[in-house]
Scaffold this motif. Structure first.
Motif, PDB file in Angstrom:
ATOM      1  N   SER A 180       1.198  -1.173  -0.178  1.00 59.18           N
ATOM      2  CA  SER A 180      -0.191  -0.029  -0.286  1.00 59.18           C
ATOM      3  C   SER A 180       0.929   1.258  -0.703  1.00 59.18           C
ATOM      4  N   SER A 226      -5.807  12.456  -5.976  1.00 62.30           N
ATOM      5  CA  SER A 226      -6.138  11.793  -7.208  1.00 62.30           C
ATOM      6  C   SER A 226      -6.327  12.943  -8.742  1.00 62.30           C
ATOM      7  N   TYR A 246      -2.621   0.537  -4.030  1.00 67.97           N
ATOM      8  CA  TYR A 246      -1.670  -0.561  -4.228  1.00 67.97           C
ATOM      9  C   TYR A 246      -0.943  -1.787  -5.072  1.00 67.97           C
ATOM     10  N   GLY A 283      -7.541   5.238 -12.347  1.00 68.28           N
ATOM     11  CA  GLY A 283      -7.670   4.038 -12.653  1.00 68.28           C
ATOM     12  C   GLY A 283      -7.732   3.216 -13.429  1.00 68.28           C
ATOM     13  N   SER A 330      -3.327  -1.407  -8.942  1.00 69.27           N
ATOM     14  CA  SER A 330      -5.611  -1.036  -8.078  1.00 69.27           C
ATOM     15  C   SER A 330      -4.831   0.618  -7.456  1.00 69.27           C
ATOM     16  N   ARG A 331      -6.186   1.502  -7.120  1.00 68.94           N
ATOM     17  CA  ARG A 331      -6.715   2.679  -6.758  1.00 68.94           C
ATOM     18  C   ARG A 331      -7.429   3.080  -5.643  1.00 68.94           C
ATOM     19  N   ASP A 332      -7.812   4.008  -4.664  1.00 65.72           N
ATOM     20  CA  ASP A 332      -8.920   4.422  -4.564  1.00 65.72           C
ATOM     21  C   ASP A 332      -8.476   5.210  -3.853  1.00 65.72           C
ATOM     22  N   ASN A 333      -9.019   6.317  -4.619  1.00 70.91           N
ATOM     23  CA  ASN A 333      -9.043   7.790  -4.702  1.00 70.91           C
ATOM     24  C   ASN A 333      -9.507   8.102  -3.703  1.00 70.91           C
ATOM     25  N   ALA A 334     -10.781   7.785  -2.811  1.00 72.64           N
ATOM     26  CA  ALA A 334     -11.423   8.460  -1.830  1.00 72.64           C
ATOM     27  C   ALA A 334     -10.411   8.354  -0.456  1.00 72.64           C
ATOM     28  N   LYS A 335      -9.038   6.977   0.051  1.00 75.20           N
ATOM     29  CA  LYS A 335      -8.369   6.940   0.200  1.00 75.20           C
ATOM     30  C   LYS A 335      -6.824   7.454   0.319  1.00 75.20           C
ATOM     31  N   THR A 376      -4.818   6.078  -2.085  1.00 76.95           N
ATOM     32  CA  THR A 376      -4.025   5.276  -1.419  1.00 76.95           C
ATOM     33  C   THR A 376      -3.879   4.410  -2.795  1.00 76.95           C
TER      34      THR A 376
END
Length: 125
Positions: A21, A30, A80, A55, A71-76, A78
């Motif tokens: 992470s 983002s 991965y 993403g 992968s990515r989580d723009n809300a977090k 982060t």
């Protein structure tokens, strides 16, 4: 100022899996593509994978295609790196980096302007 902090590295046997992470500070995460690089002892840093701001587009080094997934989580804030079917040649320090652009994916380290401190991945045979 952007700060990137990697985590999730460790020691794993060949054939195993790890999930790295990279948590980013700042409100512009983002808006930029992100990448993962690695450096093995005595070798130059090499590109591993990259992902566009949304993403929707990804790019991989030939050596990890089919085994690693970015992968990515723009809300977090982060990004991965899921690493499966690990081999000893995957050993090294893994770095995440923020690209200078939102969409264009590039494997050159000069296309990235912020770097994390790295996390060690060791794959035993």
């Amino acid at each position: 100022q952007v700060q990137l902090v990697e985590s999730g590295g460790g020691l794993v046997q060949a054939g195993g899996s790890l999930r790295l992470s990279c948590a980013a500070s700042g409100r512009t995460f983002s808006s930029y593509a992100m990448g993962w690089f690695r450096q093995a002892p005595g070798k130059e840093r090499e590109f591993v994978a990259a992902i566009s701001w949304s993403g929707g587009t990804t790019m991989y080094a030939d050596s990890v295609k089919g085994r690693f997934t970015i992968s990515r989580d723009n809300a977090k804030n982060t990004v991965y790196l899921q690493m499966n079917s690990l081999i000893p040649e995957d050993t090294g320090v893994y770095y995440c980096a923020r690209a200078k652009t939102p969409i264009f994916l590039d494997g050159s380290s000069s296309s990235y302007d912020y770097w994390g401190q790295g996390t060690q991945v060791t794959v035993s045979s």
